[in-house]
Design a protein around this motif. Structure first.
Motif, PDB file in Angstrom:
ATOM      1  N   VAL A   1       0.755  -1.163  -0.094  1.00 28.81           N
ATOM      2  CA  VAL A   1       0.057  -0.099   0.038  1.00 28.81           C
ATOM      3  C   VAL A   1       0.999   1.125   0.217  1.00 28.81           C
ATOM      4  CG1 VAL A   1      -1.872   1.105   1.265  1.00 28.81           C
ATOM      5  CG2 VAL A   1      -1.603  -1.411   1.269  1.00 28.81           C
ATOM      6  N   ARG A   2       0.707   2.164  -1.157  1.00 29.22           N
ATOM      7  CA  ARG A   2       1.568   3.361  -0.920  1.00 29.22           C
ATOM      8  C   ARG A   2       0.525   4.268  -0.093  1.00 29.22           C
ATOM      9  NH1 ARG A   2       3.847   5.162  -6.337  1.00 29.22           N
ATOM     10  NH2 ARG A   2       1.593   5.753  -6.871  1.00 29.22           N
ATOM     11  N   VAL A   3       1.421   4.673   0.852  1.00 27.54           N
ATOM     12  CA  VAL A   3       0.558   5.789   1.834  1.00 27.54           C
ATOM     13  C   VAL A   3       1.142   7.338   1.777  1.00 27.54           C
ATOM     14  CG1 VAL A   3       0.305   3.953   3.459  1.00 27.54           C
ATOM     15  CG2 VAL A   3       2.601   5.243   3.751  1.00 27.54           C
ATOM     16  N   ARG A   4       2.233   7.461   0.938  1.00 28.09           N
ATOM     17  CA  ARG A   4       2.676   8.944   0.864  1.00 28.09           C
ATOM     18  C   ARG A   4       3.437   9.139  -0.444  1.00 28.09           C
ATOM     19  NH1 ARG A   4       7.459  11.686   2.119  1.00 28.09           N
ATOM     20  NH2 ARG A   4       8.285   9.704   3.270  1.00 28.09           N
ATOM     21  N   VAL A   5       3.068  10.513  -1.079  1.00 27.19           N
ATOM     22  CA  VAL A   5       3.871  10.690  -1.973  1.00 27.19           C
ATOM     23  C   VAL A   5       4.221  12.193  -1.714  1.00 27.19           C
ATOM     24  CG1 VAL A   5       4.008  11.606  -4.429  1.00 27.19           C
ATOM     25  CG2 VAL A   5       2.571   9.293  -3.606  1.00 27.19           C
ATOM     26  N   GLY A   6       5.739  12.345  -1.380  1.00 25.71           N
ATOM     27  CA  GLY A   6       6.115  13.545  -0.978  1.00 25.71           C
ATOM     28  C   GLY A   6       5.551  14.065   0.447  1.00 25.71           C
ATOM     29  N   ASN A   7       4.543  15.360   0.357  1.00 27.14           N
ATOM     30  CA  ASN A   7       3.830  15.570   1.620  1.00 27.14           C
ATOM     31  C   ASN A   7       2.543  15.287   1.443  1.00 27.14           C
ATOM     32  OD1 ASN A   7       4.044  17.477  -0.664  1.00 27.14           O
ATOM     33  ND2 ASN A   7       2.990  18.746   0.759  1.00 27.14           N
ATOM     34  N   ILE A   8       1.940  14.537   0.635  1.00 24.86           N
ATOM     35  CA  ILE A   8       0.673  13.990   0.442  1.00 24.86           C
ATOM     36  C   ILE A   8       0.487  12.675   0.932  1.00 24.86           C
ATOM     37  CG2 ILE A   8      -1.152  13.907  -1.234  1.00 24.86           C
ATOM     38  CD1 ILE A   8       0.193  15.792  -3.186  1.00 24.86           C
ATOM     39  N   LEU A   9      -0.367  12.666   1.873  1.00 27.08           N
ATOM     40  CA  LEU A   9      -0.658  11.546   2.779  1.00 27.08           C
ATOM     41  C   LEU A   9      -1.990  10.581   2.167  1.00 27.08           C
ATOM     42  CD1 LEU A   9       0.078  12.903   6.201  1.00 27.08           C
ATOM     43  CD2 LEU A   9       1.802  11.498   4.556  1.00 27.08           C
ATOM     44  N   LEU A  10      -2.085   9.463   2.534  1.00 25.83           N
ATOM     45  CA  LEU A  10      -3.455   8.551   2.176  1.00 25.83           C
ATOM     46  C   LEU A  10      -4.296   8.934   3.213  1.00 25.83           C
ATOM     47  CD1 LEU A  10      -4.309   6.429   0.459  1.00 25.83           C
ATOM     48  CD2 LEU A  10      -3.610   4.721   1.899  1.00 25.83           C
ATOM     49  N   ASP A  11      -3.773   9.106   4.555  1.00 27.30           N
ATOM     50  CA  ASP A  11      -4.658   9.584   5.591  1.00 27.30           C
ATOM     51  C   ASP A  11      -5.657   8.545   5.855  1.00 27.30           C
ATOM     52  OD1 ASP A  11      -2.966  11.307   6.821  1.00 27.30           O
ATOM     53  OD2 ASP A  11      -4.182  13.290   5.857  1.00 27.30           O
ATOM     54  N   ASN A  12      -6.884   8.832   5.957  1.00 26.65           N
ATOM     55  CA  ASN A  12      -8.061   8.085   6.154  1.00 26.65           C
ATOM     56  C   ASN A  12      -8.837   7.811   4.885  1.00 26.65           C
ATOM     57  OD1 ASN A  12      -7.700   7.959   8.970  1.00 26.65           O
ATOM     58  ND2 ASN A  12      -8.224  10.018   9.224  1.00 26.65           N
ATOM     59  N   MET A  13      -8.337   8.075   3.728  1.00 28.11           N
ATOM     60  CA  MET A  13      -9.043   7.780   2.713  1.00 28.11           C
ATOM     61  C   MET A  13      -9.418   6.198   2.578  1.00 28.11           C
ATOM     62  SD  MET A  13      -6.842   9.774  -0.501  1.00 28.11           S
ATOM     63  CE  MET A  13      -8.111   9.361  -1.722  1.00 28.11           C
ATOM     64  N   GLN A  14     -10.562   6.003   1.806  1.00 25.58           N
ATOM     65  CA  GLN A  14     -11.035   4.767   1.659  1.00 25.58           C
ATOM     66  C   GLN A  14     -10.939   4.164   0.139  1.00 25.58           C
ATOM     67  OE1 GLN A  14     -12.515   2.777   4.569  1.00 25.58           O
ATOM     68  NE2 GLN A  14     -11.358   4.575   5.434  1.00 25.58           N
TER      69      GLN A  14
END
Length: 197
Positions: A170-183
């Motif tokens: 699972v990719r959880v971050r690209v640079g400063n952009i986070l997956l966070d609580n996305m479904q």
């Protein structure tokens, strides 16, 4: 990097089993699932860095080719959570950190040093559409891997090279952009797209 307001940008949670393209390219792919099934995206949209069919998580989409080139030019970190087959050893983690030899385009490739650590707790992620074997079939472990490069199936090849194949990625971050609580399957349009380390 900040982009012009004339472009459109999205972040999505790419589901397991989807290809990182928007529609079928040939008849062999008719039974595959594509990003275009998640949302009606604007013309000229492109995925910034792909996730293979069995991988899931954060995927950035844009109509801005310069933004895509910047992120793909190895200047921006991408962080992944990987569930591994087996209880990974400290020695294997150190090998991953320093770089391992994998196959790429029929040639041997030495991966660049990267950040790797074991996750103390199982990450809170949405349930995957296809079941993953559980601990009754042997232990599993979770690691975080942060790369600036992105060869095809690189994280999977790296963990296999040290004896711990990846079961879920699972990719959880690209640079400063986070997956966070996305479904799974979420699509969020970003009015102002800034990506930086």
């Amino acid at each position: 990097m900040e982009t012009s307001k004339s472009h459109r940008h999205f972040i999505i949670y790419k589901p397991f089993g989807y290809l990182s393209q928007f529609k079928s390219q040939d008849s062999k792919q008719q039974k595959k699932q594509f990003l275009g099934e998640l949302c009606e995206f604007p013309e000229g949209i492109m995925a910034i860095g792909r996730l293979d069919e069995k991988s899931e998580g954060l995927l950035l989409l844009t109509t801005d080719g310069k933004m895509s080139d910047f992120i793909n030019s190895q200047k921006v970190e991408k962080e992944y959570y990987a569930q591994l087959d087996g209880d990974i050893s400290n020695g294997a983690i150190e090998q991953l950190k320093s770089g391992v030899e994998i196959g790429f385009n029929g040639k041997k490739y030495q991966t660049k040093p990267c950040k790797v650590f074991r996750l103390k707790d199982i990450p809170e992620l949405p349930i995957r559409s296809k079941n993953i074997r559980d601990d009754r079939h042997g232990p599993t472990s979770w690691i975080s891997v942060t790369l600036k490069e992105g060869k095809f199936r690189q994280v999977r090849k790296m963990t296999s090279a040290v004896g711990f194949p990846t079961l879920r990625l699972v990719r959880v971050r690209v640079g400063n952009i986070l997956l966070d609580n996305m479904q799974v399957g979420d699509v969020i349009e970003m009015a102002d797209f800034r990506v930086r380390d």
